[in-house]
Design a protein around this motif. Structure first.
Motif, PDB file in Angstrom:
ATOM      1  N   GLN A   1      15.793   8.920 -31.004  1.00  0.00           N
ATOM      2  CA  GLN A   1      15.423   7.805 -31.876  1.00  0.00           C
ATOM      3  C   GLN A   1      16.412   6.659 -31.665  1.00  0.00           C
ATOM      4  OE1 GLN A   1      15.171   8.897 -35.981  1.00  0.00           O
ATOM      5  NE2 GLN A   1      14.697   6.821 -36.667  1.00  0.00           N
ATOM      6  N   VAL A   2      15.848   5.456 -31.461  1.00  0.00           N
ATOM      7  CA  VAL A   2      16.691   4.277 -31.246  1.00  0.00           C
ATOM      8  C   VAL A   2      17.462   3.958 -32.522  1.00  0.00           C
ATOM      9  CG1 VAL A   2      16.659   1.814 -30.758  1.00  0.00           C
ATOM     10  CG2 VAL A   2      15.131   3.355 -29.511  1.00  0.00           C
ATOM     11  N   SER A  25      22.024   2.500 -29.570  1.00  0.00           N
ATOM     12  CA  SER A  25      22.069   3.805 -28.923  1.00  0.00           C
ATOM     13  C   SER A  25      20.649   4.299 -28.660  1.00  0.00           C
ATOM     14  CB  SER A  25      22.830   4.819 -29.777  1.00  0.00           C
ATOM     15  OG  SER A  25      22.232   4.972 -31.040  1.00  0.00           O
ATOM     16  N   ARG A  26      20.534   5.198 -27.697  1.00  0.00           N
ATOM     17  CA  ARG A  26      19.234   5.775 -27.314  1.00  0.00           C
ATOM     18  C   ARG A  26      18.244   4.685 -26.930  1.00  0.00           C
ATOM     19  NH1 ARG A  26      20.538   8.614 -32.156  1.00  0.00           N
ATOM     20  NH2 ARG A  26      21.340  10.711 -31.720  1.00  0.00           N
TER      21      ARG A  26
END
Length: 115
Positions: A1-2, A25-26
């Motif tokens: 998951q962003v 992140s991600r």
């Protein structure tokens, strides 16, 4: 998951400075246009500044010459340096990531400009 996580908000006197930072992140950060939005009470959310993957930046007229947006694709961060702050800059500021693959928002950080 962003995830987009903002930091750096706070209370500052008129004429002061703050630096907001957003850590992603991600996400394949380099392909996203990154932006900072703000929303004051009773007002619609507005785009303050954006920076494309290649580094070109845009600003709303009211912050030109006072705010600077920058990004570090290696660190996956986007910053907003805010100088000569005015009471009308008071708002919740949100980090935004946008590409053809999707749009993501941070949780927001409060900026209050007051004496």
């Amino acid at each position: 998951q962003v995830q987009l996580v903002e930091s750096g908000g706070g209370l500052v006197q008129p004429g002061g400075s703050l630096r907001l930072s957003c850590a992603a992140s991600r996400i394949i950060f380099s392909i996203y246009t990154m932006g900072w939005y703000r929303q004051a009470p009773g007002k619609e959310r507005e785009l303050v500044a954006s920076i494309a993957s290649g580094g070109s930046a845009n600003y709303i007229d009211s912050v030109k010459g006072r705010f600077t947006i920058s990004r570090d694709n290696a660190k996956k961060t986007v910053d907003l340096q805010m100088n000569s702050l005015k009471p009308e800059d008071t708002a919740a500021y949100y980090c935004n990531a946008r590409s053809a693959w999707g749009t993501y928002w941070g949780q927001g950080t409060q900026v209050t400009v007051s004496s």
